[in-house]
Design a protein around this motif. Structure first.
Motif, PDB file in Angstrom:
ATOM      1  N   ASP A 235      18.838  69.709  47.077  1.00  0.00           N
ATOM      2  CA  ASP A 235      17.774  70.948  47.274  1.00  0.00           C
ATOM      3  C   ASP A 235      18.117  71.473  48.605  1.00  0.00           C
ATOM      4  N   ARG A 236      18.972  72.717  48.572  1.00  0.00           N
ATOM      5  CA  ARG A 236      19.024  73.741  49.655  1.00  0.00           C
ATOM      6  C   ARG A 236      17.955  74.192  50.464  1.00  0.00           C
ATOM      7  N   SER A 237      17.047  74.296  49.523  1.00  0.00           N
ATOM      8  CA  SER A 237      15.601  74.877  50.098  1.00  0.00           C
ATOM      9  C   SER A 237      14.908  74.087  50.987  1.00  0.00           C
ATOM     10  N   LYS A 238      14.708  72.720  50.468  1.00  0.00           N
ATOM     11  CA  LYS A 238      13.966  71.971  51.288  1.00  0.00           C
ATOM     12  C   LYS A 238      14.849  71.363  52.273  1.00  0.00           C
ATOM     13  N   THR A 239      16.164  71.243  52.197  1.00  0.00           N
ATOM     14  CA  THR A 239      17.175  70.660  53.429  1.00  0.00           C
ATOM     15  C   THR A 239      17.182  71.823  54.453  1.00  0.00           C
ATOM     16  N   ALA A 240      17.245  72.974  53.953  1.00  0.00           N
ATOM     17  CA  ALA A 240      17.104  74.261  55.241  1.00  0.00           C
ATOM     18  C   ALA A 240      15.895  74.299  55.720  1.00  0.00           C
ATOM     19  N   THR A 241      14.792  73.772  55.089  1.00  0.00           N
ATOM     20  CA  THR A 241      13.472  73.717  56.005  1.00  0.00           C
ATOM     21  C   THR A 241      13.683  72.517  56.944  1.00  0.00           C
ATOM     22  N   PHE A 242      14.441  71.345  56.670  1.00  0.00           N
ATOM     23  CA  PHE A 242      14.409  70.374  57.354  1.00  0.00           C
ATOM     24  C   PHE A 242      15.039  70.565  58.781  1.00  0.00           C
TER      25      PHE A 242
ATOM     26  N   LEU B 288      13.925  69.964  62.665  1.00  0.00           N
ATOM     27  CA  LEU B 288      14.838  69.595  63.584  1.00  0.00           C
ATOM     28  C   LEU B 288      15.244  70.783  64.697  1.00  0.00           C
ATOM     29  N   GLY B 289      14.941  71.867  64.115  1.00  0.00           N
ATOM     30  CA  GLY B 289      15.250  73.038  65.184  1.00  0.00           C
ATOM     31  C   GLY B 289      16.343  73.678  65.464  1.00  0.00           C
ATOM     32  N   MET B 290      17.342  73.141  64.441  1.00  0.00           N
ATOM     33  CA  MET B 290      18.794  73.531  64.403  1.00  0.00           C
ATOM     34  C   MET B 290      18.778  75.113  63.861  1.00  0.00           C
ATOM     35  N   LYS B 291      20.001  75.603  64.289  1.00  0.00           N
ATOM     36  CA  LYS B 291      20.182  77.028  63.804  1.00  0.00           C
ATOM     37  C   LYS B 291      21.317  76.914  62.835  1.00  0.00           C
ATOM     38  N   ILE B 292      21.447  77.904  61.772  1.00  0.00           N
ATOM     39  CA  ILE B 292      22.336  78.027  60.772  1.00  0.00           C
ATOM     40  C   ILE B 292      23.510  78.930  61.732  1.00  0.00           C
ATOM     41  N   LEU B 293      24.789  78.031  61.852  1.00  0.00           N
ATOM     42  CA  LEU B 293      25.736  78.446  62.742  1.00  0.00           C
ATOM     43  C   LEU B 293      26.755  79.518  61.420  1.00  0.00           C
ATOM     44  N   ARG B 294      27.015  78.915  60.541  1.00  0.00           N
ATOM     45  CA  ARG B 294      27.571  79.918  59.513  1.00  0.00           C
ATOM     46  C   ARG B 294      27.538  79.422  58.217  1.00  0.00           C
ATOM     47  N   HIS B 295      27.464  80.144  57.127  1.00  0.00           N
ATOM     48  CA  HIS B 295      27.395  79.618  55.861  1.00  0.00           C
ATOM     49  C   HIS B 295      28.699  80.543  55.006  1.00  0.00           C
ATOM     50  N   GLU B 296      29.193  79.781  54.185  1.00  0.00           N
ATOM     51  CA  GLU B 296      30.373  80.090  53.357  1.00  0.00           C
ATOM     52  C   GLU B 296      30.046  79.734  51.877  1.00  0.00           C
ATOM     53  N   GLU B 297      30.620  80.664  50.968  1.00  0.00           N
ATOM     54  CA  GLU B 297      30.410  80.376  49.465  1.00  0.00           C
ATOM     55  C   GLU B 297      31.983  80.334  48.939  1.00  0.00           C
TER      56      GLU B 297
ATOM     57  N   ALA C   3      15.696  63.389  56.060  1.00  0.00           N
ATOM     58  CA  ALA C   3      16.042  64.381  55.517  1.00  0.00           C
ATOM     59  C   ALA C   3      16.021  64.408  54.044  1.00  0.00           C
ATOM     60  N   PRO C   4      15.861  65.524  53.186  1.00  0.00           N
ATOM     61  CA  PRO C   4      15.738  65.432  51.843  1.00  0.00           C
ATOM     62  C   PRO C   4      16.993  64.602  51.326  1.00  0.00           C
ATOM     63  N   GLY C   5      16.574  63.479  50.289  1.00  0.00           N
ATOM     64  CA  GLY C   5      17.721  62.799  49.709  1.00  0.00           C
ATOM     65  C   GLY C   5      17.753  61.362  50.520  1.00  0.00           C
ATOM     66  N   GLY C   6      17.295  61.391  51.878  1.00  0.00           N
ATOM     67  CA  GLY C   6      17.025  60.073  52.398  1.00  0.00           C
ATOM     68  C   GLY C   6      18.106  59.593  53.480  1.00  0.00           C
ATOM     69  N   TYR C   7      18.757  60.714  54.099  1.00  0.00           N
ATOM     70  CA  TYR C   7      19.440  60.451  55.402  1.00  0.00           C
ATOM     71  C   TYR C   7      18.660  60.355  56.402  1.00  0.00           C
ATOM     72  N   ARG C   8      18.810  59.236  57.291  1.00  0.00           N
ATOM     73  CA  ARG C   8      18.065  59.169  58.402  1.00  0.00           C
ATOM     74  C   ARG C   8      18.181  59.766  59.801  1.00  0.00           C
ATOM     75  N   PHE C   9      17.343  60.218  60.373  1.00  0.00           N
ATOM     76  CA  PHE C   9      17.507  60.873  61.784  1.00  0.00           C
ATOM     77  C   PHE C   9      16.594  60.114  62.673  1.00  0.00           C
ATOM     78  N   TYR C  10      17.181  59.623  64.087  1.00  0.00           N
ATOM     79  CA  TYR C  10      16.213  59.004  64.788  1.00  0.00           C
ATOM     80  C   TYR C  10      15.927  60.050  66.149  1.00  0.00           C
ATOM     81  N   LEU C  11      14.763  60.426  66.257  1.00  0.00           N
ATOM     82  CA  LEU C  11      14.220  61.360  67.051  1.00  0.00           C
ATOM     83  C   LEU C  11      13.764  60.719  68.476  1.00  0.00           C
ATOM     84  N   VAL C  12      14.471  60.914  69.541  1.00  0.00           N
ATOM     85  CA  VAL C  12      14.108  60.292  70.925  1.00  0.00           C
ATOM     86  C   VAL C  12      12.952  61.460  71.553  1.00  0.00           C
TER      87      VAL C  12
END
Length: 269
Positions: free
Chosen positions: A15-22, A27-36, A119-128
């Motif tokens: 799910d690119r939409s929910k993933t992009a939201t996450f 997290l507050g990250m930026k899109i650095l580059r996107h390629e198709e 993240a969508p799909g279950g990837y875990r992130f630990y936030l300090v």
């Protein structure tokens, strides 16, 4: 000789939409580059698929001095089975904690000033839960291994990482990279009879630099892709239009409509 360092961790996403939201809003990250891409990567960067796919690099700053996430999306693949190899990525950002709370994103306190978010799909992130540093807030990536001694030997003695911290009680080892040239690395793996998934190959990116890569597998099958320094620095320049390109691709994909209709959430692994 350029200093070797960890660049990316690859997440296959559905799910690119929910993933992009996450990544952007939580997290507050930026899109650095996107390629198709219209066809699969000859170095299997997008996995065992030969169809249309995309790659989105997200991070807190330029790839030159930040560890970033590489989000791989294969058109038509809505779900991946989550494995038990990736245990989590740790980053320091009280802002990310606040973002998750504000957006109602599930957040679990797992320690003192430490939260778990998925993240969508279950990837875990630990936030300090501390102020985000001016340099890279990503602290470490944790992988599960079946034989700690064997894996430590592989990653340190063969890949050239430095053991920075060892905890016998928790059976963990923290390591960071030093340096080695790609042909020398490939020759060493051949000599030691370790698996080389993709021998030294040049990868073209339309309109951008051609990079040399070698892809290895550690004793547990974790894929490690090494890229040449000079060409990568050209390839990885931040693209100001990356955010718009991702949004455009998601709008044209219209996969959100399909998943809403089928009441199904995509997953990644």
């Amino acid at each position: 000789m350029a200093l070797r360092r960890a660049l990316h961790f690859v997440f296959k996403v559905g799910d690119r939409s929910k993933t992009a939201t996450f990544y952007r809003d939580v997290l507050g990250m930026k899109i650095l580059r996107h390629e198709e891409f219209e066809e699969g990567c000859k170095a299997t960067c997008n996995g065992p698929y030969d169809g249309k796919w995309s790659k989105t690099m997200v991070g807190f700053g330029p790839e030159d001095d930040h560890f970033v996430a590489e989000l791989t999306y294969n058109y038509g693949v809505g779900e991946y089975r989550l494995g038990n190899d990736f245990l989590g990525l740790t980053l320091q950002s009280s802002q990310a904690v606040s973002n998750a709370k504000r957006l109602g994103w599930p957040l679990t306190e797992v320690g003192e000033a430490l939260y778990l978010v998925e993240a969508p799909g279950g990837y875990r992130f630990y936030l300090v839960d501390k102020e985000q540093p001016h340099n890279d807030p990503v602290q470490k990536v944790c992988l599960a291994v079946s034989d700690l001694q064997k894996s430590t030997h592989y990653w340190s003695s063969l890949l050239g990482m430095k053991v920075m911290e060892r905890n016998e009680e928790k059976k963990t080892v923290l390591m960071g990279f030093t340096d080695t040239q790609l042909p020398d690395l490939e020759a060493l793996m051949t000599k030691e009879n370790y698996k080389i998934l993709t021998p030294l190959v040049s990868l073209d990116t339309p309109g951008k630099a051609t990079v040399e890569v070698v892809i290895l597998a550690d004793p547990d099958g974790h894929e490690i892709c090494f890229v040449g320094d000079e060409a990568f620095r050209q390839l990885s320049q931040m693209d100001p239009s990356g955010n718009a390109l991702l949004d455009k691709a998601m709008a044209e994909d219209k996969s959100d409509e399909w998943f809403a209709k089928h009441n199904k959430q995509k997953a990644s692994a």
